[in-house]
Motif scaffolding. Structure first.
Motif, mmCIF file in Angstrom:
data_model
loop_
_atom_site.group_PDB
_atom_site.id
_atom_site.type_symbol
_atom_site.label_atom_id
_atom_site.label_comp_id
_atom_site.label_asym_id
_atom_site.label_seq_id
_atom_site.Cartn_x
_atom_site.Cartn_y
_atom_site.Cartn_z
ATOM 1 N N PHE A 47 3.870 3.709 -26.280
ATOM 2 C CA PHE A 47 5.061 3.962 -25.479
ATOM 3 C C PHE A 47 5.346 5.458 -25.412
ATOM 4 C CE2 PHE A 47 9.250 3.592 -23.825
ATOM 5 C CZ PHE A 47 10.068 4.419 -24.592
ATOM 6 N N VAL A 48 5.714 5.929 -24.237
ATOM 7 C CA VAL A 48 6.106 7.328 -24.055
ATOM 8 C C VAL A 48 7.584 7.431 -23.668
ATOM 9 C CG1 VAL A 48 5.740 9.447 -22.737
ATOM 10 C CG2 VAL A 48 3.776 8.022 -23.402
ATOM 11 N N ALA A 49 7.957 6.711 -22.606
ATOM 12 C CA ALA A 49 9.335 6.825 -22.118
ATOM 13 C C ALA A 49 9.657 5.648 -21.213
ATOM 14 C CB ALA A 49 9.530 8.133 -21.361
ATOM 15 N N THR A 50 10.945 5.339 -21.121
ATOM 16 C CA THR A 50 11.410 4.317 -20.203
ATOM 17 C C THR A 50 12.783 4.713 -19.666
ATOM 18 O OG1 THR A 50 11.805 1.944 -19.907
ATOM 19 C CG2 THR A 50 12.500 2.908 -21.981
ATOM 20 N N GLU A 62 9.513 9.527 -30.106
ATOM 21 C CA GLU A 62 9.785 10.678 -30.962
ATOM 22 C C GLU A 62 8.715 11.753 -30.822
ATOM 23 O OE1 GLU A 62 12.092 8.395 -34.662
ATOM 24 O OE2 GLU A 62 10.428 9.772 -35.022
ATOM 25 N N SER A 63 7.488 11.346 -30.589
ATOM 26 C CA SER A 63 6.382 12.295 -30.505
ATOM 27 C C SER A 63 6.501 13.250 -29.319
ATOM 28 C CB SER A 63 5.057 11.540 -30.428
ATOM 29 O OG SER A 63 5.053 10.675 -29.302
ATOM 30 N N VAL A 64 7.279 12.876 -28.318
ATOM 31 C CA VAL A 64 7.409 13.723 -27.129
ATOM 32 C C VAL A 64 8.851 14.126 -26.842
ATOM 33 C CG1 VAL A 64 5.353 12.653 -26.124
ATOM 34 C CG2 VAL A 64 7.634 11.791 -25.507
ATOM 35 N N GLU A 65 9.767 13.697 -27.693
ATOM 36 C CA GLU A 65 11.179 14.008 -27.462
ATOM 37 C C GLU A 65 11.396 15.517 -27.462
ATOM 38 O OE1 GLU A 65 13.738 11.982 -30.142
ATOM 39 O OE2 GLU A 65 15.457 12.118 -28.794
ATOM 40 N N GLY A 66 12.191 15.967 -26.484
ATOM 41 C CA GLY A 66 12.435 17.394 -26.347
ATOM 42 C C GLY A 66 11.425 18.104 -25.469
ATOM 43 N N ARG A 67 10.317 17.428 -25.165
ATOM 44 C CA ARG A 67 9.283 18.021 -24.310
ATOM 45 C C ARG A 67 9.082 17.235 -23.017
ATOM 46 N NH1 ARG A 67 4.166 18.006 -25.991
ATOM 47 N NH2 ARG A 67 4.379 16.169 -27.337
ATOM 48 N N PHE A 68 9.246 15.927 -23.064
ATOM 49 C CA PHE A 68 9.035 15.073 -21.898
ATOM 50 C C PHE A 68 10.378 14.527 -21.397
ATOM 51 C CE2 PHE A 68 4.422 13.461 -22.821
ATOM 52 C CZ PHE A 68 4.020 14.778 -23.034
ATOM 53 N N THR A 69 10.464 14.368 -20.083
ATOM 54 C CA THR A 69 11.653 13.789 -19.448
ATOM 55 C C THR A 69 11.214 12.786 -18.397
ATOM 56 O OG1 THR A 69 12.859 15.873 -19.749
ATOM 57 C CG2 THR A 69 13.774 14.273 -18.197
ATOM 58 N N ILE A 70 11.839 11.622 -18.427
ATOM 59 C CA ILE A 70 11.559 10.611 -17.413
ATOM 60 C C ILE A 70 12.693 10.590 -16.397
ATOM 61 C CG2 ILE A 70 12.635 8.765 -18.775
ATOM 62 C CD1 ILE A 70 10.501 6.852 -17.612
ATOM 63 N N SER A 71 12.343 10.379 -15.140
ATOM 64 C CA SER A 71 13.349 10.281 -14.088
ATOM 65 C C SER A 71 12.840 9.325 -13.019
ATOM 66 C CB SER A 71 13.659 11.649 -13.490
ATOM 67 O OG SER A 71 12.498 12.199 -12.877
ATOM 68 N N ARG A 72 13.720 8.959 -12.112
ATOM 69 C CA ARG A 72 13.320 8.067 -11.019
ATOM 70 C C ARG A 72 14.113 8.379 -9.777
ATOM 71 N NH1 ARG A 72 14.230 2.202 -13.043
ATOM 72 N NH2 ARG A 72 13.630 1.671 -10.881
ATOM 73 N N ASP A 73 13.550 7.994 -8.650
ATOM 74 C CA ASP A 73 14.215 8.133 -7.371
ATOM 75 C C ASP A 73 14.037 6.797 -6.655
ATOM 76 O OD1 ASP A 73 15.059 8.643 -4.773
ATOM 77 O OD2 ASP A 73 14.248 10.661 -4.745
ATOM 78 N N ILE A 105 16.833 -2.447 -19.960
ATOM 79 C CA ILE A 105 15.896 -1.427 -20.403
ATOM 80 C C ILE A 105 15.054 -2.002 -21.544
ATOM 81 C CG2 ILE A 105 17.427 -0.343 -22.120
ATOM 82 C CD1 ILE A 105 16.251 2.374 -21.122
ATOM 83 N N VAL A 106 13.753 -1.746 -21.496
ATOM 84 C CA VAL A 106 12.834 -2.271 -22.489
ATOM 85 C C VAL A 106 11.870 -1.171 -22.893
ATOM 86 C CG1 VAL A 106 13.008 -4.653 -21.703
ATOM 87 C CG2 VAL A 106 11.315 -3.140 -20.647
ATOM 88 N N THR A 107 11.208 -1.380 -24.065
ATOM 89 C CA THR A 107 10.298 -0.361 -24.567
ATOM 90 C C THR A 107 8.929 -0.891 -24.987
ATOM 91 O OG1 THR A 107 11.178 -0.581 -26.799
ATOM 92 C CG2 THR A 107 12.202 1.093 -25.397
ATOM 93 N N ARG A 108 8.814 -2.171 -25.258
ATOM 94 C CA ARG A 108 7.529 -2.722 -25.704
ATOM 95 C C ARG A 108 6.625 -2.987 -24.514
ATOM 96 N NH1 ARG A 108 10.992 -5.981 -28.714
ATOM 97 N NH2 ARG A 108 10.373 -7.816 -27.515
ATOM 98 N N SER A 109 5.347 -2.708 -24.701
ATOM 99 C CA SER A 109 4.403 -2.865 -23.589
ATOM 100 C C SER A 109 4.355 -4.303 -23.093
ATOM 101 C CB SER A 109 3.009 -2.412 -24.000
ATOM 102 O OG SER A 109 2.518 -3.168 -25.085
#
Length: 125
Positions: A47-50, A62-73, A105-109
């Motif tokens: 998992f990376v982001a949702t 946690e491994s990408v927090e502060g560096r990655f951002t998810i967004s949608r349109d 919102i979900v996080t498990r694959s």
């Protein structure tokens, strides 16, 4: 059934940035949470982001927090992953996915039922 196509992956140097895009077609994704996962060679998909349907809630690994951002349109039927300060350990195939249940919102694959083919991100040191 929705079709998801990722784009934006490429070779980048450590410390660089990339923006991944996921374009959906076939029907609107506006009711569903959307997620990004990644899979490195020899490793399990992680998992990376949702982000939820209305962009009011998001979860980041946690491994990408502060560096990655998810967004949608939702108007463009698209989801994005902005990746900054990339590290060699971010090298993986990145997948876009749609949750199987609307509004939640979900996080498990296992909770995502539609997947794209993935886009390769390679970070050189």
């Amino acid at each position: 059934q929705v079709q998801l196509v990722e784009s934006g992956g490429r070779l980048v140097q450590a410390g660089g940035s990339l923006r991944l895009s996921c374009a959906a077609s076939g029907r609107p994704i506006s009711r569903y949470a959307m997620g990004w996962f990644r899979q490195a060679p020899g490793k399990e998909r992680e998992f990376v982001a949702t982000i939820n349907w209305s962009s009011t809630n998001a979860r980041i690994a946690e491994s990408v927090e502060g560096r990655f951002t998810i967004s949608r349109d939702n108007a463009k039927n698209s989801v994005y992953l902005q990746m900054n300060n990339l590290k060699p350990e971010d090298t993986a195939v990145y997948f876009c996915a749609e949750a199987g249940t609307p509004w939640t919102i979900v996080t498990r694959s296992s909770q995502f039922t539609s997947w794209g083919e993935g886009t390769q991100v390679t970070v050189s040191s």
